[in-house]
Design an enzyme around this catalytic site. Structure first.
Site, PDB file in Angstrom:
ATOM      1  N   HIS A  48     -52.044   5.264 -34.138  1.00 26.31           N
ATOM      2  CA  HIS A  48     -51.786   5.620 -35.515  1.00 26.31           C
ATOM      3  C   HIS A  48     -50.599   4.708 -35.658  1.00 26.31           C
ATOM      4  O   HIS A  48     -49.532   5.042 -36.408  1.00 26.31           O
ATOM      5  CB  HIS A  48     -51.689   6.749 -36.240  1.00 26.31           C
ATOM      6  CG  HIS A  48     -52.823   7.343 -36.515  1.00 26.31           C
ATOM      7  ND1 HIS A  48     -53.098   8.554 -37.258  1.00 26.31           N
ATOM      8  CD2 HIS A  48     -54.274   7.037 -36.164  1.00 26.31           C
ATOM      9  CE1 HIS A  48     -54.396   8.737 -37.071  1.00 26.31           C
ATOM     10  NE2 HIS A  48     -55.040   7.926 -36.537  1.00 26.31           N
TER      11      HIS A  48
ATOM     12  N   HIS B 186     -65.711   5.417 -35.640  1.00 25.52           N
ATOM     13  CA  HIS B 186     -65.570   5.266 -36.882  1.00 25.52           C
ATOM     14  C   HIS B 186     -64.850   3.747 -37.454  1.00 25.52           C
ATOM     15  O   HIS B 186     -64.131   3.239 -36.351  1.00 25.52           O
ATOM     16  CB  HIS B 186     -64.499   6.520 -37.532  1.00 25.52           C
ATOM     17  CG  HIS B 186     -63.225   6.396 -36.962  1.00 25.52           C
ATOM     18  ND1 HIS B 186     -62.264   5.803 -37.439  1.00 25.52           N
ATOM     19  CD2 HIS B 186     -62.714   7.248 -36.165  1.00 25.52           C
ATOM     20  CE1 HIS B 186     -61.151   6.060 -36.947  1.00 25.52           C
ATOM     21  NE2 HIS B 186     -61.413   7.025 -35.860  1.00 25.52           N
TER      22      HIS B 186
ATOM     23  N   GLU C 207     -63.004   8.156 -41.648  1.00 28.99           N
ATOM     24  CA  GLU C 207     -62.710   9.104 -40.526  1.00 28.99           C
ATOM     25  C   GLU C 207     -61.284   9.495 -40.938  1.00 28.99           C
ATOM     26  O   GLU C 207     -60.971  10.705 -41.069  1.00 28.99           O
ATOM     27  CB  GLU C 207     -62.900   8.843 -39.394  1.00 28.99           C
ATOM     28  CG  GLU C 207     -62.745  10.158 -38.478  1.00 28.99           C
ATOM     29  CD  GLU C 207     -61.232  10.328 -37.883  1.00 28.99           C
ATOM     30  OE1 GLU C 207     -60.998  11.313 -37.391  1.00 28.99           O
ATOM     31  OE2 GLU C 207     -60.511   9.528 -38.117  1.00 28.99           O
ATOM     32  N   GLU C 208     -60.423   8.677 -41.277  1.00 31.82           N
ATOM     33  CA  GLU C 208     -58.982   8.922 -41.028  1.00 31.82           C
ATOM     34  C   GLU C 208     -58.246   9.716 -42.430  1.00 31.82           C
ATOM     35  O   GLU C 208     -57.389  10.423 -42.223  1.00 31.82           O
ATOM     36  CB  GLU C 208     -58.233   7.582 -41.022  1.00 31.82           C
ATOM     37  CG  GLU C 208     -58.465   6.727 -39.748  1.00 31.82           C
ATOM     38  CD  GLU C 208     -57.845   7.491 -38.477  1.00 31.82           C
ATOM     39  OE1 GLU C 208     -57.147   8.690 -38.628  1.00 31.82           O
ATOM     40  OE2 GLU C 208     -57.889   6.779 -37.448  1.00 31.82           O
TER      41      GLU C 208
ATOM     42  N   ASP D 297     -58.082   2.964 -31.944  1.00 34.40           N
ATOM     43  CA  ASP D 297     -58.616   4.216 -32.885  1.00 34.40           C
ATOM     44  C   ASP D 297     -59.249   3.431 -34.213  1.00 34.40           C
ATOM     45  O   ASP D 297     -58.276   3.317 -34.955  1.00 34.40           O
ATOM     46  CB  ASP D 297     -57.332   5.052 -33.075  1.00 34.40           C
ATOM     47  CG  ASP D 297     -57.922   6.161 -34.013  1.00 34.40           C
ATOM     48  OD1 ASP D 297     -59.035   6.183 -34.334  1.00 34.40           O
ATOM     49  OD2 ASP D 297     -57.099   6.991 -34.631  1.00 34.40           O
TER      50      ASP D 297
ATOM     51  N   ASP E 225     -63.990   8.644 -30.006  1.00 35.23           N
ATOM     52  CA  ASP E 225     -62.960   8.523 -30.898  1.00 35.23           C
ATOM     53  C   ASP E 225     -61.732   9.113 -30.089  1.00 35.23           C
ATOM     54  O   ASP E 225     -60.781   9.897 -30.750  1.00 35.23           O
ATOM     55  CB  ASP E 225     -63.060   9.534 -32.214  1.00 35.23           C
ATOM     56  CG  ASP E 225     -62.053   8.944 -33.223  1.00 35.23           C
ATOM     57  OD1 ASP E 225     -61.240   8.195 -33.054  1.00 35.23           O
ATOM     58  OD2 ASP E 225     -61.808   9.880 -34.181  1.00 35.23           O
TER      59      ASP E 225
END
Ligand code: ZN
Length: 220
Positions: free
Chosen positions: A183, A37, A83-84, A49, A111
């Protein structure tokens, strides 16, 4: 402890999935998806990520090109948007292509990081996993032979395809350091080990090439 939190929700903007096809030589209408993604959490640069996942998917097509291996089915590289924060890219793809999911032979997403690949999480029938045994043995030299059955789709963006019966694969990375960076402001390119990134691209390329060229499609 005193925390000052400053999140805010801004209005939606238009974004796009990025899709590229390596057309199949025999069954161009049959699709094998390789994907990661494109969006990321806002603190770091999203190298792990999921910049790594996008690179792994792009590189798996590049490897086939460089080795002059023409897939019999179409290899479709997808960099999913959003995606997030809700999966609107995956939803848009499903809205446009769900009628064609019977021709989607398999979907792979990476992912779960950029570290050394151990193999794949697989949401499919036991017969499909048996059929893939010889493929995983090809990956013995890089130690990526695991085919781990799952009860859930191993990738948020391929969940709708998985629910429609498309065999779904997630690259299974060594996740021991993933949540040190996930994140956070520390998710930057210096944390990606080039050798391990290359191993991931090799694992996805091998699996994707097998899925595009196997006689008959995987049992669903
Ligand atoms: Zn992600």
């Amino acid at each position: 402890m005193h925390l000052t939190l400053t999140p805010q929700k801004l209005p939606d903007e238009t974004g796009y999935n990025v899709i590229g096809d390596l057309k199949g030589s025999e069954h161009p209408e049959q699709i094998v998806v390789v994907s990661g993604h494109l969006d990321s959490w806002d603190l770091g640069t999203g190298a792990i990520d999921d910049g790594a996942g996008v690179v792994i998917a792009m590189e798996s097509a590049e490897i086939l090109q460089r080795l002059r291996l023409r897939p019999a089915r179409t290899l479709r590289v997808i960099a999913w948007m959003d995606e997030e924060t809700g999966g609107s890219g995956s939803r848009a793809y499903t809205a446009e292509y769900s009628n064609d999911f019977p021709h989607h032979i398999a979907a792979i997403e990476s992912d779960a990081g950029a570290a050394h690949p151990l193999g794949f999480d697989v949401k499919s029938s036991p017969a499909a996993i048996d059929a893939l045994g010889p493929v995983s043995s090809v990956l013995l030299s890089i130690g990526a032979t695991v085919l781990q059955p799952t009860t859930y789709a191993p990738g948020a963006d391929i969940a709708a395809m998985s629910e429609a019966g498309v065999p779904a694969f997630g690259v299974l990375q060594d996740g021991r350091t993933y949540f040190n960076y996930h994140h956070s402001a520390a998710d930057t390119l210096d944390k990606v080990v080039p050798t391990e990134l290359r191993e991931n691209a090799a694992a996805m390329a091998v699996m994707a090439y097998a899925l595009t060229n196997m006689k008959g499609s995987l049992p669903r």
